[in-house]
Design a protein around this motif. Structure first.
Motif, PDB file in Angstrom:
ATOM      1  N   PHE A 266       0.820  -1.209   0.000  1.00 14.46           N
ATOM      2  CA  PHE A 266       0.000   0.000   0.000  1.00 14.46           C
ATOM      3  C   PHE A 266       0.858   1.264   0.000  1.00 14.46           C
ATOM      4  CE2 PHE A 266      -4.242  -1.820   1.805  1.00 14.46           C
ATOM      5  CZ  PHE A 266      -4.391  -2.529   0.617  1.00 14.46           C
ATOM      6  N   LEU A 267       2.047   1.193   0.557  1.00 17.33           N
ATOM      7  CA  LEU A 267       2.965   2.332   0.461  1.00 17.33           C
ATOM      8  C   LEU A 267       3.312   2.598  -1.003  1.00 17.33           C
ATOM      9  CD1 LEU A 267       5.390   1.733   3.475  1.00 17.33           C
ATOM     10  CD2 LEU A 267       3.532   3.419   3.308  1.00 17.33           C
ATOM     11  N   GLU A 268       3.506   1.541  -1.783  1.00 18.76           N
ATOM     12  CA  GLU A 268       3.771   1.702  -3.216  1.00 18.76           C
ATOM     13  C   GLU A 268       2.571   2.323  -3.942  1.00 18.76           C
ATOM     14  OE1 GLU A 268       5.185  -1.675  -5.330  1.00 18.76           O
ATOM     15  OE2 GLU A 268       7.032  -1.840  -4.154  1.00 18.76           O
ATOM     16  N   ARG A 269       1.370   2.122  -3.406  1.00 18.85           N
ATOM     17  CA  ARG A 269       0.172   2.707  -3.991  1.00 18.85           C
ATOM     18  C   ARG A 269      -0.036   4.161  -3.561  1.00 18.85           C
ATOM     19  NH1 ARG A 269      -0.974  -0.344  -8.308  1.00 18.85           N
ATOM     20  NH2 ARG A 269      -1.965  -2.332  -7.862  1.00 18.85           N
ATOM     21  N   GLY A 270       0.879   4.694  -2.754  1.00 24.86           N
ATOM     22  CA  GLY A 270       0.793   6.081  -2.334  1.00 24.86           C
ATOM     23  C   GLY A 270       0.061   6.302  -1.031  1.00 24.86           C
ATOM     24  N   MET A 271      -0.264   5.230  -0.326  1.00 21.48           N
ATOM     25  CA  MET A 271      -0.972   5.359   0.945  1.00 21.48           C
ATOM     26  C   MET A 271       0.006   5.761   2.037  1.00 21.48           C
ATOM     27  SD  MET A 271      -3.514   2.471   2.661  1.00 21.48           S
ATOM     28  CE  MET A 271      -4.381   2.254   1.104  1.00 21.48           C
ATOM     29  N   SER A 272      -0.463   6.482   3.045  1.00 21.92           N
ATOM     30  CA  SER A 272       0.395   6.844   4.175  1.00 21.92           C
ATOM     31  C   SER A 272       0.701   5.614   5.011  1.00 21.92           C
ATOM     32  CB  SER A 272      -0.295   7.891   5.052  1.00 21.92           C
ATOM     33  OG  SER A 272      -1.396   7.317   5.740  1.00 21.92           O
ATOM     34  N   TYR A 273       1.800   5.707   5.772  1.00 17.90           N
ATOM     35  CA  TYR A 273       2.180   4.563   6.609  1.00 17.90           C
ATOM     36  C   TYR A 273       1.086   4.254   7.631  1.00 17.90           C
ATOM     37  CZ  TYR A 273       4.684   1.588   9.875  1.00 17.90           C
ATOM     38  OH  TYR A 273       5.041   0.547  10.690  1.00 17.90           O
ATOM     39  N   GLY A 274       0.506   5.296   8.217  1.00 23.91           N
ATOM     40  CA  GLY A 274      -0.535   5.085   9.214  1.00 23.91           C
ATOM     41  C   GLY A 274      -1.731   4.345   8.646  1.00 23.91           C
ATOM     42  N   MET A 275      -2.154   4.736   7.436  1.00 25.58           N
ATOM     43  CA  MET A 275      -3.297   4.072   6.812  1.00 25.58           C
ATOM     44  C   MET A 275      -2.955   2.636   6.424  1.00 25.58           C
ATOM     45  SD  MET A 275      -5.988   5.901   6.852  1.00 25.58           S
ATOM     46  CE  MET A 275      -6.992   5.087   5.604  1.00 25.58           C
ATOM     47  N   ALA A 276      -1.725   2.433   5.942  1.00 29.85           N
ATOM     48  CA  ALA A 276      -1.303   1.072   5.576  1.00 29.85           C
ATOM     49  C   ALA A 276      -1.268   0.163   6.801  1.00 29.85           C
ATOM     50  CB  ALA A 276       0.061   1.112   4.894  1.00 29.85           C
ATOM     51  N   ALA A 277      -0.780   0.705   7.919  1.00 28.89           N
ATOM     52  CA  ALA A 277      -0.746  -0.076   9.159  1.00 28.89           C
ATOM     53  C   ALA A 277      -2.170  -0.387   9.633  1.00 28.89           C
ATOM     54  CB  ALA A 277       0.015   0.681  10.240  1.00 28.89           C
ATOM     55  N   LEU A 278      -3.071   0.577   9.471  1.00 32.51           N
ATOM     56  CA  LEU A 278      -4.467   0.345   9.817  1.00 32.51           C
ATOM     57  C   LEU A 278      -5.048  -0.784   8.968  1.00 32.51           C
ATOM     58  CD1 LEU A 278      -7.116   1.134  11.241  1.00 32.51           C
ATOM     59  CD2 LEU A 278      -7.484   2.813   9.413  1.00 32.51           C
ATOM     60  N   ALA A 279      -4.687  -0.795   7.692  1.00 30.48           N
ATOM     61  CA  ALA A 279      -5.173  -1.845   6.802  1.00 30.48           C
ATOM     62  C   ALA A 279      -4.718  -3.218   7.290  1.00 30.48           C
ATOM     63  CB  ALA A 279      -4.676  -1.601   5.375  1.00 30.48           C
ATOM     64  N   LEU A 280      -3.463  -3.319   7.733  1.00 28.53           N
ATOM     65  CA  LEU A 280      -2.959  -4.592   8.253  1.00 28.53           C
ATOM     66  C   LEU A 280      -3.771  -5.021   9.470  1.00 28.53           C
ATOM     67  CD1 LEU A 280      -0.891  -6.871   8.116  1.00 28.53           C
ATOM     68  CD2 LEU A 280       0.627  -5.475   9.531  1.00 28.53           C
ATOM     69  N   GLY A 281      -4.072  -4.090  10.350  1.00 26.16           N
ATOM     70  CA  GLY A 281      -4.885  -4.415  11.511  1.00 26.16           C
ATOM     71  C   GLY A 281      -6.288  -4.852  11.135  1.00 26.16           C
ATOM     72  N   LEU A 282      -6.855  -4.201  10.127  1.00 29.85           N
ATOM     73  CA  LEU A 282      -8.213  -4.542   9.702  1.00 29.85           C
ATOM     74  C   LEU A 282      -8.269  -5.901   9.009  1.00 29.85           C
ATOM     75  CD1 LEU A 282      -9.511  -1.080   8.446  1.00 29.85           C
ATOM     76  CD2 LEU A 282     -10.143  -2.295  10.543  1.00 29.85           C
ATOM     77  N   ILE A 283      -7.156  -6.347   8.451  1.00 27.03           N
ATOM     78  CA  ILE A 283      -7.113  -7.704   7.901  1.00 27.03           C
ATOM     79  C   ILE A 283      -7.389  -8.717   9.008  1.00 27.03           C
ATOM     80  CG2 ILE A 283      -5.542  -9.476   6.994  1.00 27.03           C
ATOM     81  CD1 ILE A 283      -4.333  -7.317   5.211  1.00 27.03           C
ATOM     82  N   GLY A 284      -6.857  -8.445  10.199  1.00 27.53           N
ATOM     83  CA  GLY A 284      -7.144  -9.314  11.342  1.00 27.53           C
ATOM     84  C   GLY A 284      -8.621  -9.319  11.685  1.00 27.53           C
TER      85      GLY A 284
END
Length: 387
Positions: A238-256
């Protein structure tokens, strides 16, 4: 279906969350502090966990036979004791060789106390009513990282990583050892296993050498590898897609969160479908999710939504793995057959986290890596639909 000790499911769930949290998730949390103190690279430290998982995959075959023949109490209690010893070795490790040795011992412990063994016990306890208890077990086990990652980080921050692993060993000793020793069957009392007039080895070989078993084993391993390789590396993707680190980390948490939702919905899905149909649907849904992650440039909310859906597929896949053998071949010799069945999944799971970045580096980015994984999972879905 065999006699269930009073409180057995609660004890097994409690042992799972602690075992997963400390024997598996503690090292990813501790990588940076260990590296800072010892000078060992992050890659080498993580490789110790992967090496242990390979040992777990191989040892799991023998553990399955022991569970069938002798019941779970001695097997899983011994695994817990090995886990305590492994964590003590981690704390003491004066060099990298001893550190790796400690995690190889941890791999032996994992083979006896983590999901495959627990799945075998619940399948023997509940028979045709196994899906509900298996769902409960995986829901509780799925909280292991949520509970223990911050706990281990706190310990390390307060006491350093070596003292923290002494504490971890102590927790395993006072929680998982007595839970396994007091709440599991000493020996099986039912007749699910072989009678004196049967040839268990021949019956087991008839299943494990069948075309259906081998095909399912391969496709399940592919699904494990592809789903894990992509979702565990969702932050750099998601960082490669231009997303911020905070949002990408949130996405990882939401996968759980997605995994939990998938597991909650699985029992009803299982009641409405055949074993083959739900396998194809789960694989196909996973492939669609991976293709979307590979091809969609954005927006961020859509990528996160797809990631959550991929997480729900992973949640369903865990229960699919737990029930695949019993749904098709029954519960006879389940520990042995399931140990053989899950070994490749444990093996590829050891390498999926590092395979993702390696493939991304080779192909020029994480979206291309996701496309390769999507193609592999698509192939697995097609092959399963024709078997």
């Amino acid at each position: 279906m065999t006699d269930r000790p009073r409180g057995g499911l609660v004890a097994l769930c409690a042992a799972q969350i602690v075992s997963w949290g400390l024997l598996y998730y503690s090292l990813p949390v501790a990588v940076a502090p260990i590296s800072a103190e010892t000078g060992w690279s992050h890659t080498v430290i993580t490789a110790a966990l992967s090496a242990g998982l390979v040992v777990s995959a191989v040892a799991g075959i023998r553990v399955g036979r022991l569970l069938d023949g002798h019941g779970p109490r001695a097997v899983m209690t011994t695994g817990s004791v090995l886990g305590v010893g492994a964590m003590l070795l981690v704390a003491w490790s004066p060099n990298l060789l001893m550190f790796f040795t400690a995690w190889l011992v941890a791999g032996l412990a994992q083979s006896a106390v983590l999901y495959p063994s627990a799945f075998a016990v619940i399948t023997r306890w509940y028979g045709p009513r196994r899906v509900g208890p298996l769902t409960t077990l995986t829901l509780v086990g799925g909280l292991a990282s949520t509970v223990f990652a911050p706990f281990v980080a706190y310990l390390i921050d307060q006491f350093g990583w070596r003292m923290s692993y002494l504490v971890i060993a102590g927790i395993l000793a006072v929680v998982t050892v007595p839970l396994h020793a007091l709440f599991l069957n000493g020996r099986w009392t039912d007749t699910v296993g072989a009678s004196p007039h049967e040839n268990p080895s021949a019956e087991i070989r008839a299943v494990t050498r069948s075309r259906q078993f081998i095909t399912l084993q391969v496709t399940m391993a592919v699904a494990t590898f592809t789903l894990f390789a992509v979702t565990i590396n969702i932050i750099p993707m998601f960082l490669e897609r231009g997303m911020s680190y905070g949002m990408a980390a949130l996405a990882l948490g939401l996968i759980g969160v997605g995994q939990v939702v998938g597991r909650i919905g699985y029992p009803q899905f299982a009641r409405a479908t055949s074993a083959r149909a739900r396998t194809v649907v789960i694989f196909a849904a996973g492939a669609v999710g991976l293709w979307a992650l590979a091809l969609l440039p954005g927006p961020g909310w859509l990528l996160i939504t797809v990631a959550v859906l991929a997480g729900s597929v992973r949640g369903c896949h865990t229960l699919l793995q737990a029930t695949a053998v019993s749904d098709r071949w029954g519960t006879k010799h389940f520990g042995t057959i399931n140990g053989i069945f899950t070994a490749p999944m444990t093996f590829v799971g050891a390498f999926a986290p590092v395979a993702g970045p390696a493939v991304a580096s080779l192909l020029g980015g994480y979206p291309m890596m996701a496309a390769v994984m999507a193609a592999l999972l698509t192939g697995a879905a097609i092959l399963t639909s024709r078997t």
